[in-house]
Design a protein around this motif. Structure first.
Motif, PDB file in Angstrom:
ATOM      1  N   PRO A  90     -38.678  -8.083   1.788  1.00 58.79           N
ATOM      2  CA  PRO A  90     -38.087  -7.711   3.079  1.00 58.79           C
ATOM      3  C   PRO A  90     -36.885  -8.592   3.433  1.00 58.79           C
ATOM      4  CG  PRO A  90     -40.471  -7.774   3.253  1.00 58.79           C
ATOM      5  CD  PRO A  90     -40.112  -8.320   1.901  1.00 58.79           C
ATOM      6  N   GLY A  91     -35.759  -7.964   3.670  1.00 57.65           N
ATOM      7  CA  GLY A  91     -34.544  -8.683   4.031  1.00 57.65           C
ATOM      8  C   GLY A  91     -33.812  -9.300   2.859  1.00 57.65           C
ATOM      9  N   MET A  92     -34.232  -9.004   1.627  1.00 57.57           N
ATOM     10  CA  MET A  92     -33.586  -9.604   0.460  1.00 57.57           C
ATOM     11  C   MET A  92     -33.574  -8.596  -0.693  1.00 57.57           C
ATOM     12  SD  MET A  92     -34.763 -13.009  -1.609  1.00 57.57           S
ATOM     13  CE  MET A  92     -35.984 -12.184  -2.607  1.00 57.57           C
ATOM     14  N   PRO A  93     -32.428  -8.383  -1.306  1.00 53.54           N
ATOM     15  CA  PRO A  93     -32.380  -7.443  -2.429  1.00 53.54           C
ATOM     16  C   PRO A  93     -32.980  -8.053  -3.698  1.00 53.54           C
ATOM     17  CG  PRO A  93     -30.252  -8.487  -2.156  1.00 53.54           C
ATOM     18  CD  PRO A  93     -31.120  -8.967  -1.015  1.00 53.54           C
ATOM     19  N   ALA A  94     -33.272  -7.202  -4.664  1.00 52.04           N
ATOM     20  CA  ALA A  94     -33.739  -7.676  -5.976  1.00 52.04           C
ATOM     21  C   ALA A  94     -32.610  -8.443  -6.654  1.00 52.04           C
ATOM     22  CB  ALA A  94     -34.173  -6.500  -6.831  1.00 52.04           C
ATOM     23  N   MET A  95     -32.975  -9.437  -7.455  1.00 47.31           N
ATOM     24  CA  MET A  95     -31.984 -10.224  -8.196  1.00 47.31           C
ATOM     25  C   MET A  95     -32.400 -10.282  -9.653  1.00 47.31           C
ATOM     26  SD  MET A  95     -31.423 -13.400  -5.618  1.00 47.31           S
ATOM     27  CE  MET A  95     -32.983 -13.329  -4.755  1.00 47.31           C
ATOM     28  N   GLN A  96     -31.409 -10.307 -10.541  1.00 45.30           N
ATOM     29  CA  GLN A  96     -31.737 -10.451 -11.952  1.00 45.30           C
ATOM     30  C   GLN A  96     -30.588 -11.082 -12.720  1.00 45.30           C
ATOM     31  OE1 GLN A  96     -32.682  -6.804 -13.918  1.00 45.30           O
ATOM     32  NE2 GLN A  96     -30.590  -6.083 -13.995  1.00 45.30           N
ATOM     33  N   LEU A 134     -29.348 -18.545 -18.141  1.00 44.21           N
ATOM     34  CA  LEU A 134     -29.665 -17.578 -17.097  1.00 44.21           C
ATOM     35  C   LEU A 134     -29.219 -18.119 -15.750  1.00 44.21           C
ATOM     36  CD1 LEU A 134     -33.267 -16.697 -18.294  1.00 44.21           C
ATOM     37  CD2 LEU A 134     -31.332 -15.112 -18.239  1.00 44.21           C
ATOM     38  N   ASN A 135     -28.738 -17.223 -14.886  1.00 48.94           N
ATOM     39  CA  ASN A 135     -28.337 -17.612 -13.541  1.00 48.94           C
ATOM     40  C   ASN A 135     -29.395 -17.122 -12.558  1.00 48.94           C
ATOM     41  OD1 ASN A 135     -26.985 -18.464 -11.288  1.00 48.94           O
ATOM     42  ND2 ASN A 135     -25.512 -16.797 -11.285  1.00 48.94           N
ATOM     43  N   MET A 136     -30.192 -18.046 -12.070  1.00 52.57           N
ATOM     44  CA  MET A 136     -31.222 -17.707 -11.090  1.00 52.57           C
ATOM     45  C   MET A 136     -30.699 -18.163  -9.729  1.00 52.57           C
ATOM     46  SD  MET A 136     -34.571 -18.455 -13.393  1.00 52.57           S
ATOM     47  CE  MET A 136     -33.910 -19.733 -14.460  1.00 52.57           C
ATOM     48  N   ALA A 137     -30.323 -17.178  -8.916  1.00 52.89           N
ATOM     49  CA  ALA A 137     -29.521 -17.404  -7.714  1.00 52.89           C
ATOM     50  C   ALA A 137     -30.194 -18.222  -6.622  1.00 52.89           C
ATOM     51  CB  ALA A 137     -29.065 -16.060  -7.153  1.00 52.89           C
ATOM     52  N   MET A 138     -31.506 -18.209  -6.563  1.00 54.82           N
ATOM     53  CA  MET A 138     -32.181 -18.952  -5.500  1.00 54.82           C
ATOM     54  C   MET A 138     -33.523 -19.482  -5.992  1.00 54.82           C
ATOM     55  SD  MET A 138     -33.575 -15.879  -3.011  1.00 54.82           S
ATOM     56  CE  MET A 138     -34.689 -16.920  -2.099  1.00 54.82           C
ATOM     57  N   SER A 139     -34.061 -20.443  -5.268  1.00 51.91           N
ATOM     58  CA  SER A 139     -35.363 -20.980  -5.664  1.00 51.91           C
ATOM     59  C   SER A 139     -36.470 -19.994  -5.311  1.00 51.91           C
ATOM     60  CB  SER A 139     -35.604 -22.334  -4.986  1.00 51.91           C
ATOM     61  OG  SER A 139     -35.605 -22.177  -3.589  1.00 51.91           O
TER      62      SER A 139
END
Length: 128
Positions: A75-81, A98-103
């Motif tokens: 909720p409030g956050m899109p999927a990231m990959q 790999l770029n993992m955008a957030m913890s």
């Protein structure tokens, strides 16, 4: 007082070194085992990981290895990959960034395509 300062300094350095330990994790699927390491702790942003892959206890060389790290939508956050092709370093060891955008908890899928034999996918998570 000097002894107390030295002890405090030693404790501070020890705690800092423990927290800054390198990343290491094991994952497996049937007889395929993957030992994942990084020279520094995994953090938000770009992370270079090494994968030591064995099948039936023997190094799995000459394979195509693809990596996919993803975090599902919330909720409030899109999927990231983040996806990449790992580079062979020889003797069953592969490296990929790999770029993992957030913890948080990221799903990691390791796709292994040997030149002969069945393809496999090893799944695990990375939490930071």
């Amino acid at each position: 007082m000097k002894t107390f300062t030295k002890i405090l300094l030693a404790l501070t350095i020890s705690v800092t070194l423990i927290q800054a330990a390198a990343f290491s994790k094991d994952a497996k699927y049937r007889t395929t085992k993957v030992h994942i390491t990084a020279e520094k702790p995994v953090t938000a942003g770009s992370n270079t990981l090494k994968f030591q892959i064995t099948k039936d206890g023997k190094p799995l060389s000459d394979s195509k290895v693809s990596l996919k790290a993803f975090m599902p939508a919330m909720p409030g956050m899109p999927a990231m990959q983040s996806k990449t092709e790992a580079k062979s370093l020889g003797n069953g060891i592969y490296e990929g960034t790999l770029n993992m955008a957030m913890s948080g908890t990221w799903q990691l899928h390791i796709f292994i395509s040997p030149k002969t034999g069945k393809k496999s996918r090893v799944k695990t998570t990375i939490n930071f």
